[in-house]
Design a protein around this motif. Structure first.
Motif, short mmCIF file in Angstrom:
data_model
loop_
_atom_site.label_atom_id
_atom_site.label_comp_id
_atom_site.label_asym_id
_atom_site.label_seq_id
_atom_site.Cartn_x
_atom_site.Cartn_y
_atom_site.Cartn_z
N GLN A 100 -4.43 9.21 -2.63
CA GLN A 100 -4.37 8.00 -3.44
C GLN A 100 -4.66 6.77 -2.58
O GLN A 100 -5.38 5.86 -2.99
N TYR A 101 -4.09 6.76 -1.39
CA TYR A 101 -4.34 5.65 -0.46
C TYR A 101 -5.82 5.55 -0.12
O TYR A 101 -6.41 4.47 -0.11
N GLU A 108 -8.46 6.49 -1.82
CA GLU A 108 -9.25 5.97 -2.94
C GLU A 108 -9.14 4.44 -3.02
O GLU A 108 -10.14 3.76 -3.32
N LYS A 109 -7.97 3.92 -2.73
CA LYS A 109 -7.77 2.47 -2.79
C LYS A 109 -8.46 1.76 -1.62
O LYS A 109 -9.15 0.76 -1.80
N THR A 125 2.33 1.70 -3.70
CA THR A 125 1.39 2.13 -4.74
C THR A 125 0.66 3.43 -4.42
O THR A 125 -0.03 3.97 -5.27
N SER A 126 0.82 3.94 -3.21
CA SER A 126 0.13 5.19 -2.80
C SER A 126 1.17 6.26 -2.50
O SER A 126 1.83 6.22 -1.47
N ARG A 185 -10.58 -2.45 7.36
CA ARG A 185 -9.47 -1.58 6.95
C ARG A 185 -8.34 -1.61 7.96
O ARG A 185 -7.16 -1.70 7.59
N GLN A 195 -12.38 1.61 -1.59
CA GLN A 195 -12.94 0.69 -2.57
C GLN A 195 -12.68 -0.77 -2.19
O GLN A 195 -13.47 -1.65 -2.51
N LYS A 196 -11.59 -1.00 -1.50
CA LYS A 196 -11.20 -2.37 -1.14
C LYS A 196 -12.02 -2.92 0.02
O LYS A 196 -12.40 -4.09 0.02
N ILE A 249 0.82 -1.21 0.00
CA ILE A 249 0.00 0.00 0.00
C ILE A 249 0.86 1.26 0.00
O ILE A 249 0.46 2.30 -0.53
#
Length: 251
Positions: free
Chosen positions: A60-61, A63-64, A54-55, A75, A67-68, A51
Motif C-alpha cells: 500500500q505504501y 502504491e502511494k 494510511t499504509s 521520496r 504516484q506521489k 504515511i
C-alpha cells in the motif's frame, strides 16, 4: 526509549529501501510488525507519520509513494521529513525510568480507561500542564475506584478524591490510625498528604475549574510533579492490593 528509537529508525529505513528499489522480501513482514508496535504507543499518536497511518502494508505504501514522487531523491526527502517530528520527540523525550515502571504495573490491569488515563498524563506533562494535572488526579480517583470495586466497597455517586483515598487506605490497611509504629504512621501520613495535595493543586491551578482575575498558570515542572506523584501512588496502591490478595489466596 532507545529500543523505540531503533524501531522507528528501522521503519524509516525500510520505507526508503522500498521507495528506491533496494528492499528485500522479508521487509514486508518486518514493516507490518514494527508498524503495529509503533502505532500502538498511545503517547506517540500525534507524532506518527501520516504515511504510516494510511499504509497498513508495504505494498500500500509503495502504491502511494510511486504516484506521489517520480525520483528517488524526492521520496527519500519526503520520508525524512515525515519521520522527523517522531524521532525528534523520542530523542528529546523527558521520559524517565519511573514512567516505564508505572506503565508496566498499569498494563496488567483489566481497565483500558486507566491505561488511557496514564498515557494522556504522560503525553500532556510538557504540552498541556493544566490538563496533565487534572488527569493526574483522575488517575488516582480511578485507581481508588478500581480497588474499591474489586473489594466490593461502596463509595457513593460523587465522592471526592480524599474520601476515595480514605476508603481505599482503610481497605488496604494503609491508614495512619491503623498502625502504632511512629515511622509507619509518618510515612502513611505522608501518602495522605500527597493525595490531599494533588487534589488541592488540581483545584487551584488546573483546567478543572474557572479562575478569577489573578489566575495561576502551572508550568511543566508542576505537571511533572503531579503526574509522577499520582503514578507512584497508583503503583503503591495497586501493589498493596495485589499483595493483599496473594496473602488471602495462600492462607
Amino acid at each position: 526509549m532507545k529500543e523505540l528509537i531503533e524501531k522507528v529508525t528501522l521503519l524509516q529505513q525500510i520505507l526508503i529501501a522500498r521507495a528506491t528499489h533496494r528492499h528485500e522480501e522479508s521487509d514486508a513482514s518486518e514493516f507490518l510488525r514494527l508498524r503495529n508496535e509503533v502505532i500502538s504507543e498511545q503517547n506517540l499518536k500525534k507524532y506518527i507519520p501520516s504515511i504510516l497511518k494510511t499504509s497498513r502494508t508495504l505494498d500500500q505504501y509503495w502504491e502511494k509513494i510511486k504516484q506521489k514522487f517520480e525520483h528517488y531523491a524526492e521520496r527519500r526527502n519526503y520520508i525524512y521529513i515525515e519521520f522527523h517530528p517522531l524521532l525528534e520527540y523520542l530523542e528529546n523525550s523527558d521520559s524517565v525510568p519511573s514512567d516505564q515502571i508505572i506503565a508496566n504495573v498499569i498494563k496488567n490491569l483489566d481497565s483500558s480507561y486507566i491505561h488511557t488515563t496514564w498515557s494522556k498524563a504522560l503525553e500532556r506533562r510538557t504540552v498541556d500542564p493544566e490538563g496533565a494535572i487534572t488527569i493526574a488526579r483522575t488517575l488516582l480517583e480511578s485507581t481508588c475506584k478500581h480497588i474499591l470495586d474489586e473489594a466490593t466497597v461502596t463509595y457513593g455517586d460523587a465522592p471526592d478524591l480524599n474520601h476515595l483515598y480514605r476508603l481505599t487506605a482503610k481497605q488496604l490497611n494503609l491508614s495512619p490510625s491503623q498502625h502504632t509504629q511512629p515511622v509507619f504512621k509518618q510515612i502513611l501520613g505522608g501518602c495522605t498528604s500527597v493525595v490531599e495535595g494533588l487534589g488541592a493543586l488540581r483545584n487551584k491551578i488546573s483546567d478543572a475549574h474557572g479562575q478569577g482575575k489573578l489566575n495561576v498558570k502551572p508550568s511543566s515542572r508542576h505537571a511533572e510533579l503531579a503526574v509522577n506523584l499520582a503514578g507512584t501512588m497508583a503503583v503503591f496502591l495497586f501493589s498493596t492490593w495485589e499483595l493483599r490478595n496473594e496473602s488471602i489466596v495462600e492462607s
